[in-house]
Design a protein around this motif. Sequence first.
Motif, mmCIF file in Angstrom:
data_model
loop_
_atom_site.group_PDB
_atom_site.id
_atom_site.type_symbol
_atom_site.label_atom_id
_atom_site.label_comp_id
_atom_site.label_asym_id
_atom_site.label_seq_id
_atom_site.Cartn_x
_atom_site.Cartn_y
_atom_site.Cartn_z
ATOM 1 N N LEU A 32 0.831 -1.213 0.000
ATOM 2 C CA LEU A 32 0.000 0.000 0.000
ATOM 3 C C LEU A 32 0.861 1.258 0.000
ATOM 4 C CD1 LEU A 32 -2.683 -1.214 2.552
ATOM 5 C CD2 LEU A 32 -2.847 -1.166 0.062
ATOM 6 N N LEU A 33 1.906 1.269 0.819
ATOM 7 C CA LEU A 33 2.814 2.410 0.860
ATOM 8 C C LEU A 33 3.534 2.581 -0.480
ATOM 9 C CD1 LEU A 33 4.082 4.674 2.536
ATOM 10 C CD2 LEU A 33 5.832 3.043 3.249
ATOM 11 N N GLY A 34 3.900 1.469 -1.099
ATOM 12 C CA GLY A 34 4.539 1.529 -2.410
ATOM 13 C C GLY A 34 3.650 2.177 -3.453
ATOM 14 N N CYS A 35 2.353 1.880 -3.394
ATOM 15 C CA CYS A 35 1.399 2.506 -4.322
ATOM 16 C C CYS A 35 1.335 4.005 -4.118
ATOM 17 C CB CYS A 35 0.016 1.902 -4.140
ATOM 18 S SG CYS A 35 -0.130 0.226 -4.762
ATOM 19 N N VAL A 36 1.311 4.427 -2.867
ATOM 20 C CA VAL A 36 1.255 5.859 -2.563
ATOM 21 C C VAL A 36 2.534 6.552 -3.040
ATOM 22 C CG1 VAL A 36 1.207 7.554 -0.691
ATOM 23 C CG2 VAL A 36 -0.337 5.592 -0.634
ATOM 24 N N LEU A 37 3.691 5.974 -2.709
ATOM 25 C CA LEU A 37 4.963 6.576 -3.114
ATOM 26 C C LEU A 37 5.109 6.619 -4.633
ATOM 27 C CD1 LEU A 37 7.403 5.022 -0.498
ATOM 28 C CD2 LEU A 37 6.512 7.351 -0.570
ATOM 29 N N ALA A 38 4.724 5.544 -5.302
ATOM 30 C CA ALA A 38 4.815 5.517 -6.763
ATOM 31 C C ALA A 38 3.890 6.553 -7.389
ATOM 32 C CB ALA A 38 4.481 4.122 -7.283
ATOM 33 N N SER A 39 2.702 6.705 -6.829
ATOM 34 C CA SER A 39 1.758 7.687 -7.350
ATOM 35 C C SER A 39 2.286 9.112 -7.174
ATOM 36 C CB SER A 39 0.413 7.530 -6.641
ATOM 37 O OG SER A 39 -0.508 8.454 -7.112
ATOM 38 N N VAL A 40 2.814 9.405 -6.008
ATOM 39 C CA VAL A 40 3.372 10.735 -5.747
ATOM 40 C C VAL A 40 4.566 10.995 -6.667
ATOM 41 C CG1 VAL A 40 4.614 12.117 -4.023
ATOM 42 C CG2 VAL A 40 2.536 10.896 -3.377
ATOM 43 N N LEU A 41 5.457 10.021 -6.781
ATOM 44 C CA LEU A 41 6.628 10.178 -7.636
ATOM 45 C C LEU A 41 6.222 10.349 -9.098
ATOM 46 C CD1 LEU A 41 9.710 10.223 -7.712
ATOM 47 C CD2 LEU A 41 9.661 7.747 -7.996
ATOM 48 N N TRP A 42 5.260 9.572 -9.554
ATOM 49 C CA TRP A 42 4.760 9.683 -10.928
ATOM 50 C C TRP A 42 4.190 11.073 -11.186
ATOM 51 C CZ3 TRP A 42 4.874 7.913 -15.643
ATOM 52 C CH2 TRP A 42 3.819 8.135 -16.507
ATOM 53 N N LEU A 63 -3.860 5.762 -17.730
ATOM 54 C CA LEU A 63 -3.586 4.340 -17.939
ATOM 55 C C LEU A 63 -2.217 3.950 -17.384
ATOM 56 C CD1 LEU A 63 -4.952 3.400 -21.476
ATOM 57 C CD2 LEU A 63 -5.679 2.517 -19.263
ATOM 58 N N LEU A 64 -1.228 4.795 -17.619
ATOM 59 C CA LEU A 64 0.100 4.526 -17.060
ATOM 60 C C LEU A 64 0.077 4.576 -15.530
ATOM 61 C CD1 LEU A 64 2.418 6.397 -19.569
ATOM 62 C CD2 LEU A 64 2.270 3.939 -19.181
ATOM 63 N N SER A 65 -0.701 5.492 -14.979
ATOM 64 C CA SER A 65 -0.842 5.555 -13.519
ATOM 65 C C SER A 65 -1.443 4.259 -12.985
ATOM 66 C CB SER A 65 -1.742 6.723 -13.118
ATOM 67 O OG SER A 65 -1.171 7.942 -13.472
ATOM 68 N N SER A 66 -2.438 3.742 -13.667
ATOM 69 C CA SER A 66 -3.058 2.484 -13.250
ATOM 70 C C SER A 66 -2.064 1.333 -13.318
ATOM 71 C CB SER A 66 -4.270 2.177 -14.123
ATOM 72 O OG SER A 66 -5.265 3.146 -13.960
ATOM 73 N N ALA A 67 -1.284 1.285 -14.389
ATOM 74 C CA ALA A 67 -0.281 0.227 -14.535
ATOM 75 C C ALA A 67 0.774 0.312 -13.436
ATOM 76 C CB ALA A 67 0.367 0.311 -15.911
ATOM 77 N N ILE A 68 1.207 1.519 -13.127
ATOM 78 C CA ILE A 68 2.211 1.702 -12.069
ATOM 79 C C ILE A 68 1.662 1.243 -10.726
ATOM 80 C CG2 ILE A 68 3.441 3.477 -10.749
ATOM 81 C CD1 ILE A 68 3.829 4.940 -13.468
ATOM 82 N N LEU A 69 0.415 1.564 -10.441
ATOM 83 C CA LEU A 69 -0.178 1.140 -9.169
ATOM 84 C C LEU A 69 -0.271 -0.377 -9.065
ATOM 85 C CD1 LEU A 69 -2.976 3.801 -8.623
ATOM 86 C CD2 LEU A 69 -0.775 3.616 -7.480
ATOM 87 N N PHE A 73 1.974 -2.507 -6.322
ATOM 88 C CA PHE A 73 1.239 -3.267 -5.310
ATOM 89 C C PHE A 73 1.759 -4.696 -5.231
ATOM 90 C CE2 PHE A 73 -2.442 -5.798 -3.870
ATOM 91 C CZ PHE A 73 -2.713 -5.145 -2.670
ATOM 92 N N VAL A 74 1.914 -5.335 -6.371
ATOM 93 C CA VAL A 74 2.392 -6.716 -6.390
ATOM 94 C C VAL A 74 3.899 -6.776 -6.142
ATOM 95 C CG1 VAL A 74 2.616 -8.781 -7.818
ATOM 96 C CG2 VAL A 74 0.509 -7.459 -7.875
ATOM 97 N N GLY A 75 4.642 -5.878 -6.767
ATOM 98 C CA GLY A 75 6.099 -5.904 -6.658
ATOM 99 C C GLY A 75 6.625 -5.646 -5.262
ATOM 100 N N PHE A 76 6.121 -4.612 -4.612
ATOM 101 C CA PHE A 76 6.589 -4.301 -3.260
ATOM 102 C C PHE A 76 6.299 -5.451 -2.307
ATOM 103 C CE2 PHE A 76 7.661 -0.249 -4.660
ATOM 104 C CZ PHE A 76 8.112 0.568 -3.645
ATOM 105 N N SER A 77 5.120 -6.023 -2.393
ATOM 106 C CA SER A 77 4.779 -7.112 -1.473
ATOM 107 C C SER A 77 5.656 -8.333 -1.721
ATOM 108 C CB SER A 77 3.302 -7.471 -1.584
ATOM 109 O OG SER A 77 2.999 -7.922 -2.889
ATOM 110 N N ALA A 78 5.940 -8.640 -2.986
ATOM 111 C CA ALA A 78 6.769 -9.810 -3.294
ATOM 112 C C ALA A 78 8.209 -9.613 -2.827
ATOM 113 C CB ALA A 78 6.738 -10.091 -4.790
ATOM 114 N N TYR A 79 8.732 -8.417 -2.958
ATOM 115 C CA TYR A 79 10.112 -8.186 -2.546
ATOM 116 C C TYR A 79 10.257 -8.114 -1.033
ATOM 117 C CZ TYR A 79 12.410 -7.797 -7.011
ATOM 118 O OH TYR A 79 12.966 -8.096 -8.225
ATOM 119 N N ILE A 80 9.256 -7.622 -0.331
ATOM 120 C CA ILE A 80 9.340 -7.535 1.126
ATOM 121 C C ILE A 80 9.173 -8.910 1.764
ATOM 122 C CG2 ILE A 80 8.203 -6.623 3.202
ATOM 123 C CD1 ILE A 80 9.864 -4.521 1.876
#
Length: 161
Positions: A32-42, A63-69, A73-80
């Motif tokens: 969830l935090l990754g989504c927020v940070l990615a959205s702000v950075l984008w 559309l790119l914003s949706s793809a980034i989210l 969401f999946v990437g941050f959780s998998a890496y943590i």
Amino acid sequence: MRKEREFDLAEDMFFAKWPDTLRWVLFLPSALLGCVLASVLWNIIMTLIHGTNNQLDHGWYNLLSSAILGATFVGFSAYIAPRKQFEVATTMSILLAIILASVFVRSYDLGYYQDTGQVLYYLMHNLVTVAAGIAVMFYVKSEIDSRQKYSTPIHEGKHAT
């Protein structure tokens, strides 16, 4: 008996040294935090590139914003997550699809969409978000497979001589 080694995709990252319990507790909040940070950075990057009063096609931007989210969401959780990272990525992709489908159906039931164009617009964004999450899930799988291919398995007990 051979025992397959589990790989940590985050082995070179700072949180690889965290205790497993802490990483398991934090994998969902980090998504969830990754989504927020990615959205702000984008949004910061797009504002710097195009300015605040830009003529950027908002359809592609959204559309790119949706793809980034979906990807974060999946990437941050998998890496943590300390282990079972492909399973975590799969579960998070399914969870993302369920959440987005639920919100979409509920919004439709409540009459938030005014016309067919709006319904298709939000449906397309949800599909892009889920597709990006699934793409990251397969990326995690390919990373795990490539690391397993070039490593030696761990044996139970003493190493064979």
